[in-house]
Design a protein around this motif. Structure first.
Motif, short mmCIF file in Angstrom:
data_model
loop_
_atom_site.label_atom_id
_atom_site.label_comp_id
_atom_site.label_asym_id
_atom_site.label_seq_id
_atom_site.Cartn_x
_atom_site.Cartn_y
_atom_site.Cartn_z
N ASP A 235 0.82 -1.21 0.00
CA ASP A 235 0.00 0.00 0.00
C ASP A 235 0.86 1.26 0.00
OD1 ASP A 235 -2.19 -1.60 0.04
OD2 ASP A 235 -2.52 -1.44 2.21
N ARG A 236 2.04 1.15 0.60
CA ARG A 236 2.93 2.32 0.66
C ARG A 236 3.94 2.33 -0.47
NH1 ARG A 236 0.71 0.90 4.99
NH2 ARG A 236 0.25 2.28 6.74
N VAL A 257 12.34 8.20 8.52
CA VAL A 257 11.24 8.40 9.49
C VAL A 257 11.78 8.50 10.91
CG1 VAL A 257 9.26 7.25 10.54
CG2 VAL A 257 9.46 7.35 8.06
N ASP A 298 2.74 3.44 10.41
CA ASP A 298 1.77 4.50 10.69
C ASP A 298 2.31 5.89 10.37
OD1 ASP A 298 0.02 2.60 11.47
OD2 ASP A 298 0.36 2.84 13.62
N GLN A 299 3.62 6.04 10.50
CA GLN A 299 4.18 7.38 10.33
C GLN A 299 4.65 7.67 8.92
OE1 GLN A 299 6.77 8.92 13.24
NE2 GLN A 299 5.19 8.74 14.81
N TYR A 300 4.89 6.60 8.15
CA TYR A 300 5.42 6.85 6.80
C TYR A 300 4.29 7.21 5.85
CZ TYR A 300 7.34 5.98 2.19
OH TYR A 300 7.70 6.10 0.88
N GLU A 301 4.41 8.36 5.29
CA GLU A 301 3.43 8.81 4.31
C GLU A 301 4.06 8.71 2.93
OE1 GLU A 301 0.36 9.75 4.40
OE2 GLU A 301 0.07 9.57 6.57
N PRO A 302 3.59 7.81 2.10
CA PRO A 302 4.20 7.69 0.78
C PRO A 302 3.91 8.91 -0.07
CG PRO A 302 2.24 6.35 0.91
CD PRO A 302 2.47 6.89 2.29
N ALA A 303 4.82 9.18 -0.98
CA ALA A 303 4.62 10.30 -1.90
C ALA A 303 3.38 10.06 -2.74
CB ALA A 303 5.85 10.45 -2.79
N PRO A 304 2.70 11.12 -3.13
CA PRO A 304 1.49 10.92 -3.95
C PRO A 304 1.85 10.21 -5.24
CG PRO A 304 2.17 13.21 -3.96
CD PRO A 304 2.99 12.54 -2.92
#
Ligand SMILES: [Zn+2]
Length: 558
Positions: A235-236, A257, A298-304
């Protein structure tokens, strides 16, 4: 049963309760206290995973309801260390803590081999101690403060203090109550105390670690855990759709992170555990590893995701063609027209040619469409030509040499192909067939003779198909041709020895031998010479009784 046992406080360690018992009862020695609590002076009151909880539970006041399971779940680090273990391990650890010495638990859980360092001394929070002393009149050791990787209080967020108390360092149980470790003076400030990013990470780790203590472990499926991690990475966009993890990218973003806390938590700097934890679980991972990985997810936000290409413009509209006609008639160059319309120059060239406009550029080069030629004549010609060159070839050989021609003719003109192909060849005569009836009769006669010969052998040899085949010089031959040899098989059934018949024959032979040798033909001697085991039929078992010694002589078995 103990007449007194101190009431426990929320999140208090069992060791802390026992230390307060030791302190409240003014016990003369830790061994005396252990004898009172466990009925065993040599038991150890360890901090994280103590054993003999069943013995302790039986001595506690019954109105407390402190069963061994409740002691393990609510007063030890058992829920933390078994939170990510299979159910069978959870059950085994609980059983060891309840009934036995807990000496092998750390090895079973992988704590001994883990790189995660267990705190050497008891830790505490100054704010928690102050609140406890103010509201309860005494301090106590909390479970959440003793967890590996927890450096701040999950409730107050302030750095934990390290006491001088190290109950697990020696071989003897030492009871040190929290009231014996009151800190005096200004508390030291760790170097990361002013780093908000680092403290936020440490507070998350402390909160997630403490949360494990409040849940009763039921066991997890390691394969399901790994699959969940892989799905999360997919998902990421750190793993492919089929679960192949981009390890380099995973390590890079993991380091990014947790960059603020890398120098504080050893497990964030040494990430050798990170790659194995997303592979198939082949060994236990420390709960801290799972906590860090969950926090990372939970903290890693993948690039759009990359923006999608805009839909193709519909260029063959009336408006587009009208603009194209105006621009071309205005004398603009192809690049200018294409730039004005926002299309490729080749599109301008194509549609200008379709409109029949007179342009300063050359029209598009299109391949000359030629009339589709009928390949049939050439195919037929090559098929006939090969037959003339090599008249001995059959149709199959011709098709192998000219596969395209054969396929085309077969599909489009099969009648012509059949008429212009060699006639089917005459099948070679079949191989001369065997006269199995004669073979069967001859073999049956030979088998009767062979069986008689076997029956004459001394010592007796059992008449079996294998023995008959050996004597006939054809080992394994008859067995593989049973359907063709009915008479032989009927002879075989008639002459073949059953186990019982063969044992009786050997008994008879043994009686004869012993009779001739004047040896005492006792029952056991006859059976031993006949080579019989104890597992024989009743008929065989009864046979030797007829040759029991009579007046010193042995009658023959027959
Ligand atoms: Zn606190």
């Amino acid at each position: 049963m103990l007449p007194y046992f101190p009431a426990s406080y929320p999140d208090e360690l069992l060791y802390s309760v026992l230390a307060r018992f030791h302190r409240h009862t003014c016990s003369v020695s830790p061994k005396r206290t252990m004898d009172d609590l466990f009925g065993n002076r040599d038991a150890r009151a360890t901090v994280d995973l103590p054993g003999h909880l069943g013995s302790l539970s039986r001595r506690l006041p019954s109105d407390r309801g402190l069963t061994p399971e409740r002691l393990a779940v609510e007063f030890t680090l058992f829920p933390y260390h078994t939170a990510f273990q299979p159910s069978e391990v959870v059950g085994a650890v609980l059983a060891a803590m309840t009934d036995g010495p807990a000496s092998g638990i750390h090895t079973r859980l992988g704590i001994t081999a883990s790189t995660v360092v267990t705190p050497a001394t008891l830790r505490y929070c100054l704010a928690c101690h102050a609140e406890a002393f103010a509201h309860r009149g005494e301090r106590f050791w909390r479970r959440a403060h003793q967890l590996p990787g927890v450096l701040v209080c999950p409730d107050h967020g302030i750095p934990l203090m390290e006491s001088k108390s190290a109950p697990g360092s020696g071989h003897q149980t030492v009871f040190i109550a929290a009231d014996d470790c009151v800190y005096q003076g200004e508390p030291p400030t760790p170097p990361w105390a002013d780093d908000d990013g680092c403290r936020a990470i440490l507070l998350e780790i402390a909160g997630r670690s403490a949360a494990l203590l409040s849940a009763t472990p039921r066991g997890v499926d390691p394969a399901g855990l790994t699959a969940g991690y892989r799905h999360a990475l997919t998902d990421r966009r750190l793993a492919s759709a089929n679960g192949r993890v981009d390890q380099r990218q995973l390590h890079n973003v993991f380091d990014a992170v947790f960059a603020p806390a890398r120098k504080v938590i050893l497990e964030l700097a040494n990430t050798l555990w990170l790659s194995p934890i997303v592979r198939k679980h082949q060994h236990a991972f420390h709960p801290l590893h799972h906590i860090l990985f969950g926090l990372f997810l939970d903290q890693y936000e993948p690039a759009p995701p990359p923006t999608c290409r805009p839909p193709r413009r519909q260029v063959a509209t009336a408006e587009f063609l009208s603009q194209l006609r105006v621009l071309v008639n205005g004398g603009d160059g192809i690049c200018t027209v294409a730039r004005t319309l926002g299309v490729d120059p080749s599109t301008v060239r194509l549609h200008a040619a379709k409109l029949g406009l007179i342009t300063p550029w050359r029209p598009p080069i299109r391949p000359q469409m030629t009339a589709k030629e009928d390949p049939g004549p050439a195919m037929r010609e090559r098929w006939l030509e090969l037959q003339q060159q090599e008249p001995h070839l059959r149709r199959k050989a011709l098709a192998d040499r000219l596969p395209n021609e054969h396929a085309w003719l077969y599909r489009h003109d099969r009648t012509w192909l059949d008429a212009h192909s060699p006639a089917p060849g005459v099948r070679p005569p079949p191989v001369a067939r065997q006269d199995w009836t004669a073979i069967d009769q001859n073999l049956a006669a030979a088998m009767r003779k062979a069986a008689k010969a076997i029956l004459l052998r001394v010592p007796p040899v059992r008449v079996t198909l294998a023995e008959l085949e050996r004597r006939l010089g054809c080992p394994g031959w008859i067995g593989n041709r049973r359907a063709k040899l009915p008479e032989t098989l009927s002879v075989l059934e008639a002459v073949r020895d059953s186990v019982e018949a063969f044992q009786l024959r050997r008994l008879t032979w043994a009686c004869d031998v012993l009779d001739r040798s004047d040896a005492s033909a006792s029952k056991w001697r006859v059976r031993r010479l006949a080579g019989l085991s104890n597992c024989v039929s009743d008929a065989v078992r009864q046979a030797p009784t007829s040759i029991e010694p009579q007046n010193g002589r042995v009658p023959p078995c027959r």
